[in-house]
Design a protein around this motif. Sequence first.
Motif, PDB file in Angstrom:
ATOM      1  N   GLU A 411       0.837  -1.204   0.000  1.00  0.00           N
ATOM      2  CA  GLU A 411       0.000   0.000   0.000  1.00  0.00           C
ATOM      3  C   GLU A 411       0.870   1.252   0.000  1.00  0.00           C
ATOM      4  N   PHE A 412       1.911   1.220   0.819  1.00  0.00           N
ATOM      5  CA  PHE A 412       2.832   2.353   0.883  1.00  0.00           C
ATOM      6  C   PHE A 412       3.465   2.609  -0.483  1.00  0.00           C
ATOM      7  N   ALA A 413       3.979   1.575  -1.125  1.00  0.00           N
ATOM      8  CA  ALA A 413       4.672   1.738  -2.397  1.00  0.00           C
ATOM      9  C   ALA A 413       3.711   2.102  -3.524  1.00  0.00           C
ATOM     10  N   ASP A 414       2.496   1.548  -3.504  1.00  0.00           N
ATOM     11  CA  ASP A 414       1.550   1.775  -4.587  1.00  0.00           C
ATOM     12  C   ASP A 414       0.900   3.156  -4.529  1.00  0.00           C
ATOM     13  N   ASN A 415       0.848   3.765  -3.350  1.00  0.00           N
ATOM     14  CA  ASN A 415       0.106   5.011  -3.190  1.00  0.00           C
ATOM     15  C   ASN A 415       0.982   6.250  -3.099  1.00  0.00           C
ATOM     16  N   LEU A 416       2.293   6.062  -3.064  1.00  0.00           N
ATOM     17  CA  LEU A 416       3.182   7.210  -2.946  1.00  0.00           C
ATOM     18  C   LEU A 416       4.065   7.338  -4.175  1.00  0.00           C
ATOM     19  N   GLU A 417       4.124   8.536  -4.713  1.00  0.00           N
ATOM     20  CA  GLU A 417       5.088   8.839  -5.751  1.00  0.00           C
ATOM     21  C   GLU A 417       6.217   9.702  -5.194  1.00  0.00           C
ATOM     22  N   ARG A 418       5.823  10.615  -4.298  1.00  0.00           N
ATOM     23  CA  ARG A 418       6.809  11.511  -3.734  1.00  0.00           C
ATOM     24  C   ARG A 418       6.219  12.123  -2.476  1.00  0.00           C
ATOM     25  N   PHE A 419       7.034  12.314  -1.458  1.00  0.00           N
ATOM     26  CA  PHE A 419       6.580  13.052  -0.288  1.00  0.00           C
ATOM     27  C   PHE A 419       7.758  13.820   0.307  1.00  0.00           C
ATOM     28  N   SER A 420       7.413  14.866   1.024  1.00  0.00           N
ATOM     29  CA  SER A 420       8.429  15.682   1.681  1.00  0.00           C
ATOM     30  C   SER A 420       8.109  15.777   3.157  1.00  0.00           C
ATOM     31  N   ALA A 421       9.092  16.193   3.927  1.00  0.00           N
ATOM     32  CA  ALA A 421       8.930  16.359   5.365  1.00  0.00           C
ATOM     33  C   ALA A 421       9.997  17.324   5.861  1.00  0.00           C
ATOM     34  N   THR A 422       9.781  17.834   7.044  1.00  0.00           N
ATOM     35  CA  THR A 422      10.805  18.620   7.729  1.00  0.00           C
ATOM     36  C   THR A 422      11.656  17.664   8.543  1.00  0.00           C
ATOM     37  N   GLU A 423      12.957  17.691   8.302  1.00  0.00           N
ATOM     38  CA  GLU A 423      13.876  16.787   8.992  1.00  0.00           C
ATOM     39  C   GLU A 423      14.756  17.578   9.955  1.00  0.00           C
ATOM     40  N   ARG A 424      14.812  17.110  11.170  1.00  0.00           N
ATOM     41  CA  ARG A 424      15.752  17.648  12.155  1.00  0.00           C
ATOM     42  C   ARG A 424      16.782  16.561  12.447  1.00  0.00           C
ATOM     43  N   LEU A 425      18.042  16.858  12.167  1.00  0.00           N
ATOM     44  CA  LEU A 425      19.110  15.869  12.290  1.00  0.00           C
ATOM     45  C   LEU A 425      20.090  16.315  13.367  1.00  0.00           C
ATOM     46  N   LYS A 426      20.321  15.451  14.338  1.00  0.00           N
ATOM     47  CA  LYS A 426      21.313  15.709  15.378  1.00  0.00           C
ATOM     48  C   LYS A 426      22.442  14.695  15.225  1.00  0.00           C
ATOM     49  N   HIS A 427      23.647  15.188  15.047  1.00  0.00           N
ATOM     50  CA  HIS A 427      24.827  14.345  14.833  1.00  0.00           C
ATOM     51  C   HIS A 427      25.765  14.485  16.019  1.00  0.00           C
ATOM     52  N   GLN A 428      26.245  13.354  16.518  1.00  0.00           N
ATOM     53  CA  GLN A 428      27.205  13.350  17.616  1.00  0.00           C
ATOM     54  C   GLN A 428      28.357  12.420  17.275  1.00  0.00           C
ATOM     55  N   ALA A 429      29.570  12.929  17.448  1.00  0.00           N
ATOM     56  CA  ALA A 429      30.762  12.094  17.390  1.00  0.00           C
ATOM     57  C   ALA A 429      31.117  11.726  18.826  1.00  0.00           C
ATOM     58  N   LEU A 430      31.229  10.438  19.103  1.00  0.00           N
ATOM     59  CA  LEU A 430      31.378   9.944  20.470  1.00  0.00           C
ATOM     60  C   LEU A 430      32.769   9.371  20.685  1.00  0.00           C
ATOM     61  N   ASN A 431      33.195   9.392  21.956  1.00  0.00           N
ATOM     62  CA  ASN A 431      34.456   8.725  22.285  1.00  0.00           C
ATOM     63  C   ASN A 431      34.158   7.326  22.830  1.00  0.00           C
ATOM     64  N   GLU A 432      35.177   6.649  23.333  1.00  0.00           N
ATOM     65  CA  GLU A 432      35.017   5.259  23.750  1.00  0.00           C
ATOM     66  C   GLU A 432      34.055   5.094  24.921  1.00  0.00           C
ATOM     67  N   PHE A 433      33.835   6.174  25.684  1.00  0.00           N
ATOM     68  CA  PHE A 433      32.918   6.105  26.820  1.00  0.00           C
ATOM     69  C   PHE A 433      31.536   6.647  26.475  1.00  0.00           C
ATOM     70  N   GLY A 434      31.315   6.960  25.202  1.00  0.00           N
ATOM     71  CA  GLY A 434      30.012   7.465  24.800  1.00  0.00           C
ATOM     72  C   GLY A 434      29.817   8.939  25.019  1.00  0.00           C
ATOM     73  N   LEU A 435      30.878   9.686  25.351  1.00  0.00           N
ATOM     74  CA  LEU A 435      30.763  11.129  25.525  1.00  0.00           C
ATOM     75  C   LEU A 435      30.790  11.812  24.163  1.00  0.00           C
ATOM     76  N   ALA A 436      29.945  12.805  23.993  1.00  0.00           N
ATOM     77  CA  ALA A 436      29.869  13.530  22.727  1.00  0.00           C
ATOM     78  C   ALA A 436      31.004  14.548  22.653  1.00  0.00           C
ATOM     79  N   VAL A 437      31.992  14.262  21.825  1.00  0.00           N
ATOM     80  CA  VAL A 437      33.110  15.191  21.674  1.00  0.00           C
ATOM     81  C   VAL A 437      32.777  16.275  20.663  1.00  0.00           C
ATOM     82  N   ARG A 438      31.753  16.044  19.839  1.00  0.00           N
ATOM     83  CA  ARG A 438      31.328  17.055  18.883  1.00  0.00           C
ATOM     84  C   ARG A 438      29.858  16.823  18.574  1.00  0.00           C
TER      85      ARG A 438
END
Length: 644
Positions: A411-438
């Motif tokens: 149903e998803f593939a048959d009924n959609l040709e194109r859609f848009s959305a607002t995307e909020r992206l959060k990126h974190q570079a982590l160290n070995e202990f999981g701390l966000a260095v950036r």
Amino acid sequence: MKRFSFLFVIAAIQIVVSPQTMAQRTGPAPQSARGKPSNASAGTADLLITLRDEKNSELTQLAKVTLRNSKGVLPGGTISAKGRVLFRALALDSYEVDVEVPGFSTTRATVSLQLAGETHAMDITIAAPGVTLNGPPPPPSLTLREQKELTAGLRALQAQNISSARKHFRSAAKTNPNHPDVDYLLGVIASMTGDVVSAKQYLENAAARYQHVRSLTALGEIYLIEGNLGPAEARLKDALKADPNSWRAEQLLAAVELREHSYSDAVRDAEQALALGKTEAKGARLTLAEALSASGNLERATQILNELLKQNPTREQEKAAIQLLEANRQARVPPSAQGDAISVSYPSTDAVLSIPTLPLAPSLPPVSDNPLADHSRWAPPNVDDGVPPVQNGATCPLPLILQRTGQRVLEFADNLERFSATERLKHQALNEFGLAVRTEQLNFNYLVAIREVKPGVFDVSEFRDGTNSAEVFPEHIATLGTVALVFVFHPNYADDFDFQCEGQTYRENQPTWQVHFQQKIGRPSRLRSYRLGTKYFRVGIKGRAWISADSFQVVRMESDLVTQVPELRLNAEHQDITYGPVSLKQKQLVLWLPYSADIYLDFDAHRIHRRQDLSNYVFFWVEDQRSIEKPKESQAPEAKVPSG
């Protein structure tokens, strides 16, 4: 039924890495620094306020800053022309801070001063008229020196050398006093040494400025241990708002709800903690069993406790489980048959069984007896680390589940040709202990195009701000395929996987089937690939899906790699996607699309966490356009819509 295949791999992750990108980046050293306390007299502290605009730069306009203490008294006010205000020798108290800037609405913030002799630093962001702040600003980057200090401090904690750990954390605080991980770790040290007041101060600092998930979770546990259930619940809900996949926060929230006698909520959140944390969330099994017992479901409570005893619990958890098992056994034995057995009474109200609450199970967040628990794993558990609990007695109709779920994907593939959305992206570079260095936060106009290039052959493409280049992503690493993971259940791809129905459970109080899937041995992967330059590497995936028992829509999926990819030095990839309903009123159809996705990557010594939130869906058809609205509750199962 229409069937088709994609022109190429539809859930690709592209990795485009240059030598410069592979080198570790560090931000410039922060200009602010925590100086020596200007007033060491007991009962007072200094307050340094930095005013920032919506771009996180220091405010340059004139600003009037006013303080009010908890009694409404005005202890001070001043005019700032350079973005900073320093109040000296303030009595330890809670304060409201009002900031007035010409042409702006008044901005109000709160702060609690609890450490005598310290200079407390806080940031306040002033938004221009008509500008909506998109969550808290990203924290300042950690320099290499600060990263080394925090890592050395964590290793000192591993060796139980608290004084050395404190020294390293304070060293990092001298040059980066506002970083949430710095405040959090200082709060950990304070809690370990019994200084709860200081621990709260440090943790509240990180929570107020950046909605720091670990700090919010640790505060929730502190308030729970103190018996302050209202503040505990508020902090834990804030933690889950910032990171809905925090099993630790879910586990503690369930414990709060248990003590509030909100048994159905406790069951729901304990089950969610187990679905996210698996065997790491052992304490949630005790909470779940207590809530089930209190609700009268002794059979399932017994099942949960027996499962816990098979998972190598701690001594305290084992003791509590055995105690509750005995209480449940006694509750099922008629009084005439109990003989000399231990008597256990259960006060009953309206036929709902209520049992005395057991002591709080040993908790796992870092403010308790395991300060490194939050840093023992930088990514969520693998899907095969444990099986989340399911109901007893529910028979899985696996063929029907696969057939009906496949129809939903069609149903998803048959009924959609194109859609848009607002995307909020959060990126974190982590160290070995999981701390966000950036940390970086980006917003995109996100577009997905589904194109039939020839009969039965479709191509799915993703665009951000009009481009499909990896250059728009942090570190030039493009993560694609959020929309396509559900194609595991597409009839053209389902034969590539082995499926196992693990049972029935509940999500958001809706019955769901819990289904495990894994790439078949010897079948080439068609749904996942990595691209490095011009080379493609197809990788097998395994995972787990939660499928609505009523509508057969996929409500959540998580996946991992079947094996590592040595050629890429790819050690791990974990993906967790939550879906929600959107309605196509023109076609009288409800589809479930991704609302949020978390992805964790470990490759070539890089550890990355990205969170993707999608909102404001708009569907496009040929010469047509319709906005998407959230359907009424009667149309589709209830779903959480991400804020922001």
